[in-house]
Design an enzyme around this catalytic site. Structure first.
Site, PDB file in Angstrom:
ATOM      1  N   ASP A 144     -11.580   1.902   2.960  1.00  0.00           N
ATOM      2  CA  ASP A 144     -11.807   0.461   2.773  1.00  0.00           C
ATOM      3  C   ASP A 144     -13.235   0.192   2.286  1.00  0.00           C
ATOM      4  O   ASP A 144     -13.529  -0.879   1.774  1.00  0.00           O
ATOM      5  CB  ASP A 144     -11.650  -0.269   4.120  1.00  0.00           C
ATOM      6  CG  ASP A 144     -10.355  -1.051   4.247  1.00  0.00           C
ATOM      7  OD1 ASP A 144      -9.810  -1.476   3.218  1.00  0.00           O
ATOM      8  OD2 ASP A 144      -9.909  -1.241   5.395  1.00  0.00           O
ATOM      9  N   GLN A 176      -5.846  -2.031   9.427  1.00  0.00           N
ATOM     10  CA  GLN A 176      -5.493  -3.286   8.782  1.00  0.00           C
ATOM     11  C   GLN A 176      -6.025  -4.459   9.613  1.00  0.00           C
ATOM     12  O   GLN A 176      -5.812  -4.521  10.819  1.00  0.00           O
ATOM     13  CB  GLN A 176      -3.963  -3.357   8.628  1.00  0.00           C
ATOM     14  CG  GLN A 176      -3.455  -4.548   7.842  1.00  0.00           C
ATOM     15  CD  GLN A 176      -3.825  -4.499   6.356  1.00  0.00           C
ATOM     16  OE1 GLN A 176      -3.981  -3.432   5.776  1.00  0.00           O
ATOM     17  NE2 GLN A 176      -3.973  -5.661   5.756  1.00  0.00           N
ATOM     18  N   LYS A 219       0.842  -1.208   0.000  1.00  0.00           N
ATOM     19  CA  LYS A 219       0.000   0.000   0.000  1.00  0.00           C
ATOM     20  C   LYS A 219       0.872   1.252   0.000  1.00  0.00           C
ATOM     21  O   LYS A 219       0.605   2.206  -0.729  1.00  0.00           O
ATOM     22  CB  LYS A 219      -0.951  -0.024   1.212  1.00  0.00           C
ATOM     23  CG  LYS A 219      -2.037  -1.092   1.053  1.00  0.00           C
ATOM     24  CD  LYS A 219      -2.831  -1.386   2.326  1.00  0.00           C
ATOM     25  CE  LYS A 219      -3.799  -2.544   2.048  1.00  0.00           C
ATOM     26  NZ  LYS A 219      -4.535  -2.998   3.233  1.00  0.00           N
TER      27      LYS A 219
HETATM   28  N1  GUN Z   1      -6.628  -7.384   5.614  1.00  0.00           N
HETATM   29  C1  GUN Z   1      -6.638  -8.117   4.474  1.00  0.00           C
HETATM   30  N2  GUN Z   1      -7.256  -7.445   3.483  1.00  0.00           N
HETATM   31  C2  GUN Z   1      -7.654  -6.259   4.002  1.00  0.00           C
HETATM   32  C3  GUN Z   1      -8.324  -5.109   3.469  1.00  0.00           C
HETATM   33  O1  GUN Z   1      -8.714  -5.047   2.309  1.00  0.00           O
HETATM   34  N3  GUN Z   1      -8.519  -4.081   4.333  1.00  0.00           N
HETATM   35  C4  GUN Z   1      -8.118  -4.138   5.633  1.00  0.00           C
HETATM   36  N4  GUN Z   1      -8.370  -3.087   6.401  1.00  0.00           N
HETATM   37  N5  GUN Z   1      -7.495  -5.180   6.155  1.00  0.00           N
HETATM   38  C5  GUN Z   1      -7.257  -6.223   5.347  1.00  0.00           C
END
Ligand code: GUN
Length: 283
Positions: free
Chosen positions: A120, A97, A53
């Site tokens: 998200d 996350q 990211k």
């Molecule tokens: N953990 C695995 N995939 C994701 C996601 O798309 N967003 C978040 N916040 N955590 C994750």
């Protein structure tokens, strides 16, 4: 042999041709889009996702910051940290996350995040708007899947789309996004009787179950488009998806690989959502 749908290539094109110019326009008007990623504890897969990211954010020219907290942080303290982010006007998007430690409720986190900063697309308000077909911050993986289908030249209208997996963050929302684009959608799950009979109907098969290589040649109609959302590490240490790629690539018309398929599309959607949030907050 199926054509490969390269999420890596599509995501790079989107960043360079669409997102970077949008960021430039925002910067000219005095706004630098900023994403904050909240990371609690040490989770090896999360650490790798978060690095991806940060890298993509840098490529698009947006600012990103990872706020790391000890595994032992209390829920109250974490919710206070989220409140601080909500009220900080220099931050346009936030994600926590997942997974978080067991003593912290994901539901309470999602009730605390400001829906306007929920890049998200996980909060009830944003999921509700997606359900209603209203403009909103859409969940990243479903949004990325639709983008990659479009980039691969797929139209959804009138197609039979079969989704395997009914999670709140992939299966259910991607079914709704496909439905909103006039596909005929079947949503399958662990209690579906005769899964094969359902998946064999699919023009477009989207697999998000979290079980290593569970979809094989027998599940796929010749020429179908197959999107694999799974991500697993095999005993030999190789990455693979929910689809048995070696079997299915001989039958499908188009297929997304793992790695290099849906993963980069999820990340690019997160960056796009942060830019959208910054544009909306500027207004
Ligand atoms: N953990 C695995 N995939 C994701 C996601 O798309 N967003 C978040 N916040 N955590 C994750």
């Amino acid at each position: 042999m199926a054509d490969l749908i390269s999420g890596t290539q599509i995501a790079t094109d989107i960043i360079e041709k669409e997102l970077a110019p949008r960021v430039e326009r925002l910067k000219k008007s005095g706004v630098v889009p900023k994403l904050v990623v909240v990371l609690v504890g040490e989770h090896p897969a999360s650490a790798a996702y978060v690095r991806q990211k940060e890298k993509s954010a840098a490529k698009a020219g947006i600012e990103s910051e990872v706020r790391r907290f000890e595994e032992s942080i209390s829920e109250t303290e974490l919710l206070e940290e989220i409140e601080k982010i909500n009220t900080d006007n220099s931050i346009h998007g936030v994600i926590v996350q997942l997974p978080v430690p067991d003593h912290i409720s994901v539901e309470r986190i999602l009730k605390t995040i400001d829906p306007l900063k929920d890049v998200d697309g996980f909060t009830a308000e944003n999921v509700g708007k997606l359900f209603l077909g209203e403009d909103t911050l859409e969940c990243c993986t479903p949004k990325g899947i639709i983008r990659m289908l479009e980039a691969a030249g797929e139209t959804l209208e009138g197609k039979k789309v079969v989704v395997v997996g009914r999670s709140n963050i992939v299966g259910k929302p991607v079914a709704i996004l496909a439905l909103n684009r006039n596909a005929t959608v079947t949503l399958c799950h662990s209690r579906t009787k005769n899964l094969e009979a359902e998946t064999l109907q699919a023009d477009i098969l989207i697999v998000a179950v979290g079980k290593e290589r569970m979809i094989g040649a027998k599940h796929v109609k010749p020429g179908a488009t197959v999107i694999d959302v799974g991500m697993h590490r095999t005993e030999e240490g190789k990455l693979c998806g929910d689809v048995d790629f070696d079997e299915v690539e001989n039958i499908a018309g188009k297929i997304s690989p793992v790695p290099g398929g849906v993963g980069p599309m999820t990340v690019v959607s997160l960056i796009e959502n942060t830019i959208e949030a910054a544009e909306a907050q500027k207004r």
